[in-house]
Design a protein around this motif. Structure first.
Motif, PDB file in Angstrom:
ATOM      1  N   GLY A  26       0.783  -1.226   0.000  1.00  0.00           N
ATOM      2  CA  GLY A  26       0.000   0.000   0.000  1.00  0.00           C
ATOM      3  C   GLY A  26       0.814   1.274   0.000  1.00  0.00           C
ATOM      4  O   GLY A  26       0.256   2.367  -0.045  1.00  0.00           O
ATOM      5  N   THR A  27       2.141   1.141   0.055  1.00  0.00           N
ATOM      6  CA  THR A  27       2.986   2.336  -0.041  1.00  0.00           C
ATOM      7  C   THR A  27       3.707   2.314  -1.375  1.00  0.00           C
ATOM      8  O   THR A  27       3.773   1.291  -2.053  1.00  0.00           O
ATOM      9  N   ARG A  28       4.259   3.442  -1.734  1.00  0.00           N
ATOM     10  CA  ARG A  28       4.942   3.537  -3.030  1.00  0.00           C
ATOM     11  C   ARG A  28       6.441   3.765  -2.861  1.00  0.00           C
ATOM     12  O   ARG A  28       7.142   3.930  -3.834  1.00  0.00           O
ATOM     13  N   SER A  29       6.922   3.780  -1.621  1.00  0.00           N
ATOM     14  CA  SER A  29       8.334   4.090  -1.379  1.00  0.00           C
ATOM     15  C   SER A  29       9.164   2.824  -1.495  1.00  0.00           C
ATOM     16  O   SER A  29       9.063   1.931  -0.661  1.00  0.00           O
ATOM     17  N   LEU A  30       9.991   2.770  -2.509  1.00  0.00           N
ATOM     18  CA  LEU A  30      10.861   1.624  -2.704  1.00  0.00           C
ATOM     19  C   LEU A  30      12.185   1.831  -1.972  1.00  0.00           C
ATOM     20  O   LEU A  30      12.753   2.924  -1.988  1.00  0.00           O
TER      21      LEU A  30
END
Lengths: 112, 110
Positions: free
Chosen positions: A97-101
């Motif tokens: 659910g997050t977009r931070s890789l």
């Protein structure tokens, strides 16, 4: 801090060999990704996984397969290495659910 | 097919100057636009990100400008420093999968 560890910094293999690239993350992230980085082409997604034993093809899956037997570990497999697979391979992980890789430092693979 | 187009490929800026990197995207379903910074020998690291409901986001010397109608976004680095010398990647995503641009190598000279 999140740590994504790739098993080898440099790897040299011969054409036709089976190659395993290993990636381990220590922050209980659900999502894991394999990218390859080539000059002028940026980062291209090979495979990704949203859960254990689950995998999805990315944009350039041909010639590769993956394995995710445990949540923290995501392996990239080159069934029969070819010279056009010489590249920098980057593993990444993220929370669902997050977009931070969060990326590892990469494995520079040379196929001779 | 390149879904995220990034320019320029390389950029040379003098210390104290403004660095500007541009990206354009095609898929209007994208709803998250991050920038990553990569130093030699390291993996990319998240620098700053924006969602399409705002036109600008600023964090210190780094600013993202977003133009939804033009499907373009850009990174501005104010007062560029030699320590900013790195490769910068823009990206766009829908759900948890990121599509990256081709990268810009920034060199800041003293």
């Amino acid at each position: 801090d999140v740590k994504v560890t790739q098993s080898s910094r440099y790897l040299v293999k011969r054409t036709g060999e089976k190659v395993f690239l290993e990636c381990v993350q220590d922050m209980d992230h659900e999502n894991m990704f394999w990218y390859r980085q080539d000059p002028g082409l940026g980062l291209r997604l090979i495979y990704f996984s949203y859960d254990v034993k689950m995998k999805e093809k990315g944009d350039i899956p041909e010639g590769y397969s993956v394995s995710r037997e445990k949540k923290e570990r995501f392996s990239l497999i080159l069934e029969s290495a070819s010279t056009n697979q010489t590249s920098m391979y980057l593993c990444a992980s993220s929370l669902a659910g997050t977009r931070s890789l969060f990326f590892g430092s990469g494995t520079q693979l040379s196929v001779l | 097919q390149q879904q995220v187009k990034q320019s320029p490929q390389s950029l040379i800026v003098q210390k104290g100057g403004i660095s500007i990197i541009n990206c354009a995207y095609e898929n209007t379903a994208f709803d998250y636009f991050p920038w990553y910074q990569q130093f030699p020998g390291k993996g990319p690291a998240l620098l700053i990100a924006i969602r399409p409901d705002v036109s600008e986001k600023k964090e210190g010397r780094f600013t993202i400008s977003f133009n939804k109608s033009a499907k373009q976004f850009s990174l501005h680095i104010m007062d560029s420093q030699p320590g900013d010398s790195a490769t910068y990647f823009c990206a766009a995503s829908k759900a948890d999968k990121l599509i990256f641009g081709t990268g810009t190598r920034l060199q800041v000279f003293p």
